[in-house]
Design an enzyme around this catalytic site. Structure first.
Site, PDB file in Angstrom:
ATOM      1  N   LYS A 216       0.782  -1.228   0.396  1.00  0.00           N
ATOM      2  CA  LYS A 216       0.011   0.390  -0.148  1.00  0.00           C
ATOM      3  C   LYS A 216       1.209   1.074   0.175  1.00  0.00           C
ATOM      4  CE  LYS A 216      -1.652   2.820   3.116  1.00  0.00           C
ATOM      5  NZ  LYS A 216      -1.884   4.077   2.351  1.00  0.00           N
TER       6      LYS A 216
ATOM      7  N   GLY B  80       7.237   5.020   8.831  1.00  0.00           N
ATOM      8  CA  GLY B  80       5.787   5.978   8.696  1.00  0.00           C
ATOM      9  C   GLY B  80       6.379   6.628  10.058  1.00  0.00           C
ATOM     10  N   SER B  81       5.040   6.939  11.389  1.00  0.00           N
ATOM     11  CA  SER B  81       5.439   7.526  12.013  1.00  0.00           C
ATOM     12  C   SER B  81       5.383   6.640  13.193  1.00  0.00           C
ATOM     13  CB  SER B  81       4.452   8.384  12.438  1.00  0.00           C
ATOM     14  OG  SER B  81       2.873   8.229  12.351  1.00  0.00           O
ATOM     15  N   THR B  82       6.292   7.242  14.742  1.00  0.00           N
ATOM     16  CA  THR B  82       5.954   5.317  15.741  1.00  0.00           C
ATOM     17  C   THR B  82       5.116   6.484  16.126  1.00  0.00           C
ATOM     18  OG1 THR B  82       8.320   7.254  15.871  1.00  0.00           O
ATOM     19  CG2 THR B  82       7.038   5.878  17.723  1.00  0.00           C
TER      20      THR B  82
ATOM     21  N   GLY C  22       3.493   2.920  13.775  1.00  0.00           N
ATOM     22  CA  GLY C  22       4.142   2.256  13.659  1.00  0.00           C
ATOM     23  C   GLY C  22       3.517   1.045  15.518  1.00  0.00           C
TER      24      GLY C  22
ATOM     25  N   GLU D 268      10.135   0.659  10.764  1.00  0.00           N
ATOM     26  CA  GLU D 268      11.304   1.630  10.444  1.00  0.00           C
ATOM     27  C   GLU D 268      10.200   3.167  11.076  1.00  0.00           C
ATOM     28  OE1 GLU D 268      13.311   5.050   9.221  1.00  0.00           O
ATOM     29  OE2 GLU D 268      12.964   4.079   7.228  1.00  0.00           O
TER      30      GLU D 268
ATOM     31  N   CYS E 298      13.318  10.712   7.992  1.00  0.00           N
ATOM     32  CA  CYS E 298      13.171  10.131   9.196  1.00  0.00           C
ATOM     33  C   CYS E 298      15.032  10.431   9.617  1.00  0.00           C
ATOM     34  CB  CYS E 298      12.929   8.447   9.061  1.00  0.00           C
ATOM     35  SG  CYS E 298      13.287   8.027   8.200  1.00  0.00           S
TER      36      CYS E 298
ATOM     37  N   GLU F 149      10.012  15.264  16.377  1.00  0.00           N
ATOM     38  CA  GLU F 149      10.071  15.056  14.693  1.00  0.00           C
ATOM     39  C   GLU F 149       9.166  16.380  14.352  1.00  0.00           C
ATOM     40  OE1 GLU F 149      10.963  11.729  11.816  1.00  0.00           O
ATOM     41  OE2 GLU F 149       8.687  11.518  12.686  1.00  0.00           O
TER      42      GLU F 149
END
Length: 481
Positions: free
Chosen positions: A182, A234-236, A239, A256, A290, A387
């Site tokens: 995706k 992507g974002s934490t 995740g 990641e 990132c 971030e």
């Protein structure tokens, strides 16, 4: 005094053909979607195309196609034959590199110079590299006859759309897995062009499937019981949600996630070279990186000199049309991301940091943010902790090497860091102390398919690239029992 200015040097859009509407790529063919959404050019807000919004039924069909291809064809194919397909894909990507580069800059907003010279060549290199591994899996470090997991569900971000696709798909296919991918909602076009490459390479149907959509589409992929392995960049926050969702299952995962990389400059660093590295560390790809060096740690006795030279260098950054070959800093990818950058920058102002940007005129249409630095930053500032994912640099100072390491490690993230010094012993000492997965010495943002990439703490699980990244798509003989 005469001021030299570059004339516009625009890359032609005629090299790409963008359809008014796209469906999903499932089982080797494009299929119509039910609902659609627009993907736009962030440089001018032009609608480029309408993209299918994937639902649970689309994910079902894609996973079923991937399972059939895995069991009937791909997992049974000798590694040497799988490698041939990867080599073929890599060569076609090279042949169509200009097409990919223009499309990436249109859909993403990044300068054509970066798409053309960095993103697309690196994406092809990942397929070349992993093609070489396909018949050598016995030497990957998991013992004799490691096996693939099966169907890999992969979700990629919008900052490096084609490169992240290559990071995910190339090792998965080399290891013998099949894929349902995706792409990001705002940057699906190069993934759909890659689907055409798969057709051109005559990749067996169902080995690669691409379902476009938003977060709901991604959730359906993560939750699907037919998926054996999840790979996400992507974002934490997302995740963490994925980790919670797969915790009760046997699914494997590589995640990641975010970063807040420290770029440490000691007083014996080569200043001019370092300034170039600082610029590359934070303003490359509009700061949508990132592993960006978003926290600059300067030793106090050289801080004034470095900042003076940095401001001179930043004044030469050209902001503008991503298709202009002279552009250094392109458009912010979306209105939502621009809003986040502005909100965090405003917090820097309100918390007492000093903002500076070079004089530059920004286009009236599209999403733009000038290259910015904040001085007077402490570790308590939001801009030093969160971030930003934009062209914003927070500058902190330190007196001793131990203080530099303490400040660099004072973050929930652990993805990247940079060290600038002429002393090899100091560099080696610092790298041993830093809690980061990727550390650059006297450079920044350099990548290679053979080198593993990944972080610690809230920056993720596992590695991508190199032998370490390949093993994430394999299981040992013991694990198969």
């Amino acid at each position: 005094m005469t001021t030299f200015e570059y004339a516009p040097a625009l890359e032609s859009r005629s090299i790409v053909t963008i359809k008014p509407e796209y469906g999903h790529f499932i089982n080797g063919a494009f299929v119509d979607g039910v609902d659609h959404f627009a993907t736009i050019n962030p440089a001018n807000e032009e609608i480029l195309s309408r993209i299918a919004l994937g639902n649970a039924e689309d994910i079902d069909r894609a996973v079923d196609a991937a399972r059939v291809a895995y069991e009937a064809t791909w997992s049974k194919m000798p590694g040497k034959e799988r490698g041939k397909y990867l080599y073929r894909i890599a060569r076609i990507m090279q042949e169509r590199a200009r097409e990919f580069a223009v499309l990436e800059s249109l859909d993403n907003g990044k300068p054509i110079r970066e798409s053309r010279d960095i993103d697309i060549p690196l994406a092809g290199a990942h397929f070349f590299y992993h093609a070489g591994w396909a018949d050598k899996l016995d030497y990957a470090g998991l013992g004799h006859a490691p096996r693939p997991h099966g169907v890999a569900g992969q979700i990629i971000p919008w900052n490096f759309p084609l490169l992240m696709l290559a990071w995910k798909i190339a090792p998965a296919l080399a290891a013998g897995n099949t894929v349902v991918l995706k792409p990001a909602e705002t940057t699906p076009l190069t993934a759909l062009l890659f689907a055409q490459v798969c057709q051109q390479a005559e990749l067996p149907a169902g080995v690669v499937n691409i379902v476009t959509g938003d977060g709901r589409t991604g959730s359906a992929l993560v939750d699907h019981p037919g998926v054996d392995k999840i790979a996400f960049t992507g974002s934490t926050d997302v995740g963490k949600a994925i980790a919670r969702a797969i915790a009760p299952t046997k699914k494997k995962a590589t995640l990641e996630l975010g970063g807040k990389g420290a770029n440490i400059v000691f007083d014996d660093a080569p200043i001019d070279e370092t300034v170039e590295g600082i610029v590359n560390g934070i303003f490359f790809n509009q700061g949508h990186v990132c592993c960006a060096g978003s926290r600059l740690l300067l030793q106090e006795n050289i801080a004034e000199e470095v900042l003076a030279k940095l401001k001179v260098r930043m004044a030469k950054i050209r902001v503008g049309d991503p298709l202009d070959k002279n552009t250094d800093l392109g458009a912010i990818n979306s209105a939502a991301q621009l809003g986040k950058i502005r909100e965090l920058a405003t917090s820097g102002d309100s918390e007492g940091a000093q903002r500076w940007s070079p004089a530059c005129s920004l286009p009236k249409n599209g999403f733009w943010f000038a290259p910015t630095i904040f001085t007077g930053v402490t570790q308590a500032h939001r801009i030093a902790r969160e971030e930003i994912f934009g062209p914003v640099l927070s500058v902190l100072t330190f007196r001793t090497p131990a203080e530099a390491i303490e400040k660099a490690n004072n973050t929930p993230y652990g993805l990247s860091a940079g060290v600038w010094s002429e002393k090899g012993s100091r560099i080696l000492w610092a790298t041993q102390q830093l809690k980061a997965g990727v550390i650059w010495a006297n450079t920044f943002n350099k990548f290679d398919p053979a080198s593993p990439f990944g972080g610690y703490k809230e920056s993720g699980w596992g590695r991508e690239g190199g032998r370490h990244g390949l093993t994430a798509y394999l299981k040992s003989a013991e694990a198969q029992q």
